[in-house]
Write a protein that holds these residues in place. Sequence first.
Motif, PDB file in Angstrom:
ATOM      1  N   HIS A 241       8.307 -10.902  59.196  1.00 50.00           N
ATOM      2  CA  HIS A 241       9.677 -10.894  58.696  1.00 50.00           C
ATOM      3  C   HIS A 241      10.199  -9.458  58.594  1.00 50.00           C
ATOM      4  O   HIS A 241       9.443  -8.526  58.354  1.00 50.00           O
ATOM      5  CB  HIS A 241       9.721 -11.576  57.325  1.00 50.00           C
ATOM      6  CG  HIS A 241      11.107 -11.874  56.862  1.00 50.00           C
ATOM      7  ND1 HIS A 241      11.848 -10.974  56.156  1.00 50.00           N
ATOM      8  CD2 HIS A 241      11.888 -12.973  57.031  1.00 50.00           C
ATOM      9  CE1 HIS A 241      13.034 -11.499  55.889  1.00 50.00           C
ATOM     10  NE2 HIS A 241      13.078 -12.717  56.405  1.00 50.00           N
ATOM     11  N   ARG A 242      11.488  -9.309  58.769  1.00 50.80           N
ATOM     12  CA  ARG A 242      12.115  -7.988  58.780  1.00 50.80           C
ATOM     13  C   ARG A 242      11.865  -7.211  57.473  1.00 50.80           C
ATOM     14  O   ARG A 242      11.635  -6.012  57.492  1.00 50.80           O
ATOM     15  CB  ARG A 242      13.620  -8.114  59.011  1.00 50.80           C
ATOM     16  CG  ARG A 242      14.299  -6.774  59.118  1.00 50.80           C
ATOM     17  CD  ARG A 242      15.797  -6.873  59.240  1.00 50.80           C
ATOM     18  NE  ARG A 242      16.204  -7.980  60.086  1.00 50.80           N
ATOM     19  CZ  ARG A 242      17.363  -8.614  59.968  1.00 50.80           C
ATOM     20  NH1 ARG A 242      18.219  -8.262  59.046  1.00 50.80           N
ATOM     21  NH2 ARG A 242      17.673  -9.601  60.775  1.00 50.80           N
ATOM     22  N   ASN A 243      11.886  -7.902  56.343  1.00 44.14           N
ATOM     23  CA  ASN A 243      11.655  -7.215  55.071  1.00 44.14           C
ATOM     24  C   ASN A 243      10.249  -6.625  54.979  1.00 44.14           C
ATOM     25  O   ASN A 243      10.058  -5.539  54.444  1.00 44.14           O
ATOM     26  CB  ASN A 243      11.896  -8.166  53.896  1.00 44.14           C
ATOM     27  CG  ASN A 243      13.356  -8.528  53.755  1.00 44.14           C
ATOM     28  OD1 ASN A 243      14.221  -7.834  54.283  1.00 44.14           O
ATOM     29  ND2 ASN A 243      13.623  -9.621  53.073  1.00 44.14           N
ATOM     30  N   PHE A 244       9.253  -7.357  55.498  1.00 45.21           N
ATOM     31  CA  PHE A 244       7.897  -6.831  55.513  1.00 45.21           C
ATOM     32  C   PHE A 244       7.794  -5.611  56.426  1.00 45.21           C
ATOM     33  O   PHE A 244       7.099  -4.642  56.115  1.00 45.21           O
ATOM     34  CB  PHE A 244       6.892  -7.896  55.949  1.00 45.21           C
ATOM     35  CG  PHE A 244       6.644  -8.944  54.917  1.00 45.21           C
ATOM     36  CD1 PHE A 244       6.210  -8.600  53.650  1.00 45.21           C
ATOM     37  CD2 PHE A 244       6.841 -10.275  55.211  1.00 45.21           C
ATOM     38  CE1 PHE A 244       5.982  -9.562  52.691  1.00 45.21           C
ATOM     39  CE2 PHE A 244       6.613 -11.251  54.269  1.00 45.21           C
ATOM     40  CZ  PHE A 244       6.181 -10.895  52.998  1.00 45.21           C
ATOM     41  N   ARG A 245       8.464  -5.677  57.557  1.00 40.45           N
ATOM     42  CA  ARG A 245       8.449  -4.520  58.463  1.00 40.45           C
ATOM     43  C   ARG A 245       9.072  -3.302  57.800  1.00 40.45           C
ATOM     44  O   ARG A 245       8.572  -2.182  57.950  1.00 40.45           O
ATOM     45  CB  ARG A 245       9.176  -4.856  59.761  1.00 40.45           C
ATOM     46  CG  ARG A 245       8.366  -5.777  60.650  1.00 40.45           C
ATOM     47  CD  ARG A 245       9.029  -5.983  61.967  1.00 40.45           C
ATOM     48  NE  ARG A 245      10.113  -6.961  61.761  1.00 40.45           N
ATOM     49  CZ  ARG A 245      10.974  -7.333  62.681  1.00 40.45           C
ATOM     50  NH1 ARG A 245      10.927  -6.809  63.872  1.00 40.45           N
ATOM     51  NH2 ARG A 245      11.890  -8.225  62.417  1.00 40.45           N
ATOM     52  N   ILE A 246      10.147  -3.494  57.050  1.00 42.82           N
ATOM     53  CA  ILE A 246      10.779  -2.372  56.346  1.00 42.82           C
ATOM     54  C   ILE A 246       9.821  -1.798  55.300  1.00 42.82           C
ATOM     55  O   ILE A 246       9.696  -0.580  55.164  1.00 42.82           O
ATOM     56  CB  ILE A 246      12.108  -2.816  55.713  1.00 42.82           C
ATOM     57  CG1 ILE A 246      13.132  -3.100  56.803  1.00 42.82           C
ATOM     58  CG2 ILE A 246      12.631  -1.756  54.749  1.00 42.82           C
ATOM     59  CD1 ILE A 246      14.411  -3.733  56.304  1.00 42.82           C
ATOM     60  N   VAL A 247       9.115  -2.654  54.594  1.00 45.61           N
ATOM     61  CA  VAL A 247       8.146  -2.184  53.597  1.00 45.61           C
ATOM     62  C   VAL A 247       7.038  -1.384  54.274  1.00 45.61           C
ATOM     63  O   VAL A 247       6.638  -0.318  53.791  1.00 45.61           O
ATOM     64  CB  VAL A 247       7.574  -3.375  52.799  1.00 45.61           C
ATOM     65  CG1 VAL A 247       6.380  -2.947  51.974  1.00 45.61           C
ATOM     66  CG2 VAL A 247       8.629  -3.968  51.920  1.00 45.61           C
TER      67      VAL A 247
END
Length: 82
Positions: free
Chosen positions: A51-57
């Motif tokens: 998921h995009r949020n995990f990639r940002i983290v």
Amino acid sequence: MLHFVWLNSTLTKPFTPLFETVYVIEGCALAVLLTLVPFAAVAIIRASPIHRNFRIVFLLALFHLTIGTLSRIVLIYHQLLS
């Protein structure tokens, strides 16, 4: 834990080969980390199942690693030349 972080060159003069070896090994490890960060960032960006949020983290963790590595290089520079 050994506190190499707060030692300057006046305290480490009697143990010159030991501390210089530690600084060289640490410098090589930091250089490897800085070299691998862009490859890890590209791999994280291309990881589409995540998921995009995990990639940002994960990218922010790499950014934090880069800032910590650069600050450690500055600290080693200060230790050796002060």
